[in-house]
Design a protein around this motif. Structure first.
Motif, mmCIF file in Angstrom:
data_model
loop_
_atom_site.group_PDB
_atom_site.id
_atom_site.type_symbol
_atom_site.label_atom_id
_atom_site.label_comp_id
_atom_site.label_asym_id
_atom_site.label_seq_id
_atom_site.Cartn_x
_atom_site.Cartn_y
_atom_site.Cartn_z
ATOM 1 N N ARG A 286 34.664 1.506 26.067
ATOM 2 C CA ARG A 286 33.908 0.661 25.055
ATOM 3 C C ARG A 286 33.702 -0.604 25.605
ATOM 4 N NH1 ARG A 286 36.577 0.256 20.071
ATOM 5 N NH2 ARG A 286 38.428 0.988 21.065
ATOM 6 N N TYR A 288 32.603 -4.496 25.403
ATOM 7 C CA TYR A 288 32.098 -5.959 24.152
ATOM 8 C C TYR A 288 32.083 -6.958 25.096
ATOM 9 C CZ TYR A 288 33.793 -2.319 21.061
ATOM 10 O OH TYR A 288 34.182 -1.143 20.247
ATOM 11 N N GLU A 370 23.301 1.444 25.079
ATOM 12 C CA GLU A 370 23.094 0.081 24.311
ATOM 13 C C GLU A 370 23.040 0.247 22.966
ATOM 14 O OE1 GLU A 370 21.326 -3.671 26.638
ATOM 15 O OE2 GLU A 370 20.294 -1.814 27.255
ATOM 16 N N ASP A 371 23.326 -0.756 21.922
ATOM 17 C CA ASP A 371 23.163 -0.784 20.703
ATOM 18 C C ASP A 371 23.534 0.579 19.804
ATOM 19 O OD1 ASP A 371 21.978 -3.264 21.133
ATOM 20 O OD2 ASP A 371 20.141 -2.209 21.510
ATOM 21 N N HIS A 374 28.530 1.576 15.431
ATOM 22 C CA HIS A 374 29.810 1.659 16.046
ATOM 23 C C HIS A 374 30.486 2.634 14.943
ATOM 24 C CE1 HIS A 374 33.698 -0.169 17.159
ATOM 25 N NE2 HIS A 374 33.110 -0.783 18.029
ATOM 26 N N TRP A 391 28.360 -3.137 23.906
ATOM 27 C CA TRP A 391 27.902 -3.937 22.900
ATOM 28 C C TRP A 391 27.857 -5.501 22.962
ATOM 29 C CZ3 TRP A 391 31.126 0.429 22.418
ATOM 30 C CH2 TRP A 391 30.761 1.546 21.652
ATOM 31 N N ARG A 392 27.093 -6.164 22.590
ATOM 32 C CA ARG A 392 26.984 -7.497 22.426
ATOM 33 C C ARG A 392 27.730 -8.241 21.218
ATOM 34 N NH1 ARG A 392 22.117 -10.549 24.385
ATOM 35 N NH2 ARG A 392 21.404 -8.465 24.213
#
Length: 480
Positions: A286, A288, A370-371, A374, A391-392
């Motif tokens: 994952r 970030y 992407e996106d 969660h 994730w951004r």
């Protein structure tokens, strides 16, 4: 057909049943191995118990010398072993060679520690007469080493290395789909002089594993595998108060900060996710990324992932391509496909990959997402395959909150030059390990293990030896 190794003898299963070993790159059967059952486990434990009496009294330097003889014998056949690993597991040849190097390093590390296991001495109060106390370290007895398919030899070494160094005997049970390299390694160690019965190998499925974990003659169980199976191992071992360590699933978070060396981070994340076709508990799963560098990170990531080429691990990929082998079974491939579809159904965008290529073999394209919500399965479950969600995030508070929003806690990493952020990651991320500006890699010199549903106990490092010895207090009186 390959055979079990019990008490120094190669033998078939008492049932006569066999299990095919399939090459995941072409779906062809390589060989078959015995399907061991409780009777075979009984025989292996009895052999290990009989060998323990002499092996536990063997001088530590002699144990170390015998281990080194085995290490040398294995090193001499590492290319042949690597080919065997490729065929039964699916990983590329270079990765298989790396796994064997890791195994050899770990075994050497524990051979060096065999003569350095220390107890203690203390003066005692004289109320009952002048006396002193000692704490001595005694081997626990017969140990079970239960290993998964993804790193058959590396994970074997993390178990048999400290066990043998401390004077224990072992019954190893490899994954039913990857038993061949384990059987060969055990045979080589015996040929190099390891006494019969000190290292035994039984092959088979859940029946053999459960019989071993719950066997009354086994005092120590070391398991690596899924969280569900780990829970079952503890249920079987717990009533007999066995010494247990379980290293289980992971969903390692990676935090990319604005001051990170983005190219180094991309390289580390890519290798960390797609090594062994993503089939690793300890892996970048994952990611970030701070919004300030998100676009730069994604552009570089997609370029690097595009270099991957799917193919048989024994075929050499031409530069600038990078070879990625198949997933280990079609069942595992379908599982990550379902996890990916769940995220897409909930609004995730597939930036690259995501499909099954045509032809034979259990291949799955390296995939970046992407996106993903969660709450989707890509975030809440362990993803044991080549799918990477990104994730951004707006800042460190959000990054750490999301990193900890998982039932797992094995590894983690942060890419930054900011010492305050390094400190926060080290102190606040709920994981057994945190890397700073480095690939997730289990060093033999440091304790390795997880928190939460990633397991209990530690392997690697000097700490691992403590799980293979009992501390016994001895009081010596009558000194007046």
């Amino acid at each position: 057909m390959a055979e079990l190794l019990i008490g120094g003898e190669r033998t078939a299963a008492k049932s006569g049943e066999e299990i095919p070993v399939v090459n995941p790159a072409n779906e062809e059967t390589l060989e078959s191995v015995p399907k061991a059952g409780p009777e075979d486990v009984d025989a292996a434990v009895a052999a290990a118990k009989a060998a323990f009496e002499e092996w536990s009294r063997t001088d530590a330097d002699e144990r170390a010398s015998l281990m080194r003889e085995g290490i040398a014998r294995i090193k001499g056949e590492q290319k042949e072993l690597a080919r065997l690993l490729v065929q039964e597991n699916g990983k590329p040849f270079a990765e298989a060679m790396g796994e064997i190097s890791h195994f050899l390093h770990g075994m050497s590390y524990y051979a060096d520690l065999a003569s350095k296991i220390q107890g203690s001495y203390t003066e005692l109060p004289s109320a009952l007469g002048r006396s002193y106390g000692m704490v001595i370290k005694r081997p626990v007895g017969v140990c079970a080493a239960i290993t998964p398919f993804n790193f058959p030899l590396t994970l074997l070494g993390t178990k048999i290395g400290p066990a043998l160094a401390a004077g224990n005997t072992v019954v190893a049970k490899p994954a039913e789909t990857t038993p061949l390299a384990t059987l060969r390694v055990a045979q080589l160690m015996q040929e190099a002089g390891l006494p019969a019965g000190v290292l035994n190998v039984v092959t088979g499925g859940a029946e053999a594993g459960e019989a071993l974990a719950g066997h009354p003659g086994v005092r120590r169980v070391a398991f690596t595998g899924s969280t569900g199976v780990g829970r079952r191992i503890m249920e079987l071992a717990g009533p007999q108060f066995k010494r247990v360590t379980v290293e289980l699933g992971g969903s390692d978070p990676v935090i990319i900060c604005p001051d990170a060396d983005v190219e180094s981070a991309v390289r580390g994340v890519t290798i960390g996710r797609f090594f062994n076709a993503g089939q690793a508990c300890l892996a970048a799963k994952r990611v970030y990324v701070f919004e300030e560098v998100y676009d730069q990170f994604m552009e570089s990531l997609l370029k690097r992932v595009a270099r991957y080429e799917l193919g048989d691990g024994l075929e050499k990929a031409e530069k600038p391509k990078v070879r990625m082998g198949p997933m280990h079974t079609d069942r595992y491939r379908q599982q990550i496909s379902d996890q990916l579809q769940d995220a897409v159904d909930k609004g995730a965008k597939v930036a690259c990959g995501g499909g099954f290529p045509d032809g034979r073999g259990y291949f799955f394209e390296p995939t970046v997402v992407e996106d993903a919500p969660h709450g989707s399965r890509l975030a809440t479950e362990e993803v044991f395959g080549p799918v990477l969600p990104v994730w951004r995030v707006s800042g460190m508070d959000e990054a750490i909150r999301l990193a900890n929003d998982s039932p797992y806690g094995l590894g983690s990493s942060i890419w930054t030059q900011n010492v305050k952020w390094v400190h926060r990651a080290a102190q606040e991320i709920e994981a057994g390990m945190t890397w700073v500006n480095q690939l997730h890699y289990g060093y033999d010199e440091l304790p390795f293990g997880g928190v939460k549903q990633s397991g209990i106990g530690r392997e690697h490092g000097q700490e691992a030896i403590e799980y293979y010895v009992e501390s016994k207090a001895v009081v010596v009186g009558g000194l007046d």
